[in-house]
Design an enzyme around this catalytic site. Sequence first.
Site: not given
Lengths: 62, 471
Positions: B79, B155, B179
């Site tokens: 990420k 996210s 997330s």
Amino acid sequence: MSESTIDAAAIVDQRLARDGITVDEEERARLIQLVSVTQEWVRRISIPETRYAEPALTHRVK
Amino acid sequence: MVDVPSTIAEAAEWLRSGRITAVALTEALLARAHATQDTIAAFITIMDDAALAAARAADADFAAGVDRGPLQGIPLGVKDIIATKDAPTTANSRVMDPAWGEGRDAHVITKLREAGAVITGKLGLHEYATGWPDPDTGFRIPKNPWDLTRSPGGSSSGTGAAVAGGLILGGLGTDTGGSIRGPASYCGISGMKQTFGRVSKAGCVPLGYSLDHIGPMARSARDCALMLQVLAGYDPADATSADVPVPDMLGKMDGSLEGVRVGVPREFFFTLPDLDPEVKAAVEAAIAQMAEAGATVVEVELPNADVAWMAGRITSSSEAYTYHLPDLRAQPEQYGKYARRSIMFGSLFSSADYVQAQRFRSVFKAACAAVLGPRADVLVVPTMTDLAPTIADFDVGASRIQPGFMPPWNVTGLPAISIPCGFSGGGLPIGMQVVGQAFDEPTVFKVADAYQHLTDWHLRVPEIAKEAQPV
């Protein structure tokens, strides 16, 4: 304008002024609408058991 | 056409048997990543040269008889909010200082490299891990491989989409209120948020200091355990890192649910009016299947679970607002509108509100401790209240103030994995959470892995993943 709306606007304006942040009218209006939501959240997590509880972020290993 | 393994565990076997090399595997997945940038759009940066160099090193180690463990030669994604020395870290934001993290690896990246993993790229996310993807920021918006009109969740949207799309075998997400687990649920993969403090956050841009976790996302619970085994451990550079022994994450995996006490807190988690009936039915069916396999289902009560998510959002909003305050003053126009709205929400809470949320956390933690251990080994609850929404119809404003089943486990810091437990009639994945006691990830993995022995939901792949196979 209702009393609660006036209070919400005052809260938002005071917080933004304190923190030195400027927002446009659309964003200010959105924040004002959310004041009642945040107040309700705080009311709901203010359960009696929390009165003498202390914050603690750690866990014990079994 | 290169035959590609579907899990980390399978790839580890193939690499050791000589069925595939790390270079061939990496080349195949890099090709898939490039081929899907206009559809799935999972990556912000694809690191071809660095990945192939790492793959060559892994192959050289294999040839020399050096085995660094099951992640050696495995292509993984990260990420893009976690620092890597060989690629910029953007946080999907124009606000992010390019100098942040430049030339250094986050603690977890150092560990992955030491284990011989191959990092193929930096993955898309919601700006600063909050808000909603905003085309104004100039970055690609990841799509759900099961339906490209739908969100992969957030996210850690790029990580979820990339694993589901077959572009990586595993990846790192971050989880402040769900997330990791949300994208895992929407994308039909597994995603673990381990105990708070188990994995160092050093080198990761914070969202909510006391709620943030870096964790693994992969097809199976076993793969997540293999990754967590490498990621876990004390790090003095993270003030919240726990100096506790790291257990064998796979040590309790025996494929059996015999005698396991599965706690089911019905109130809120199964009674919320907004809970999608298909999600509820799938999780109920999974619990019944676990009972048939020998688990003892225990009805339990978790007082105040219905408001725990509020304490989580008060905490995360306040902590994020504090972190972003200098940039909100200096360059507010550089934020995407959704991230700015999300972060500005924190301006509405006072210091007393924040401390009250922390006091609530202590009380709710105690309520969970009265159930987990004494009455149940794990809890099983839905991950999301709904199915993946269409990107066009998503209500950004509402999402911030809607109840959630994931934040309670950030509030308590307890380990929680999301694993697939079915599909909707329209073909969208559904996930459920298995929640355990603090620092007892091995039991969580045992239960999740045993369920995945009974089912194949986690191995199903969307059509686009098959089409992405390069020639």
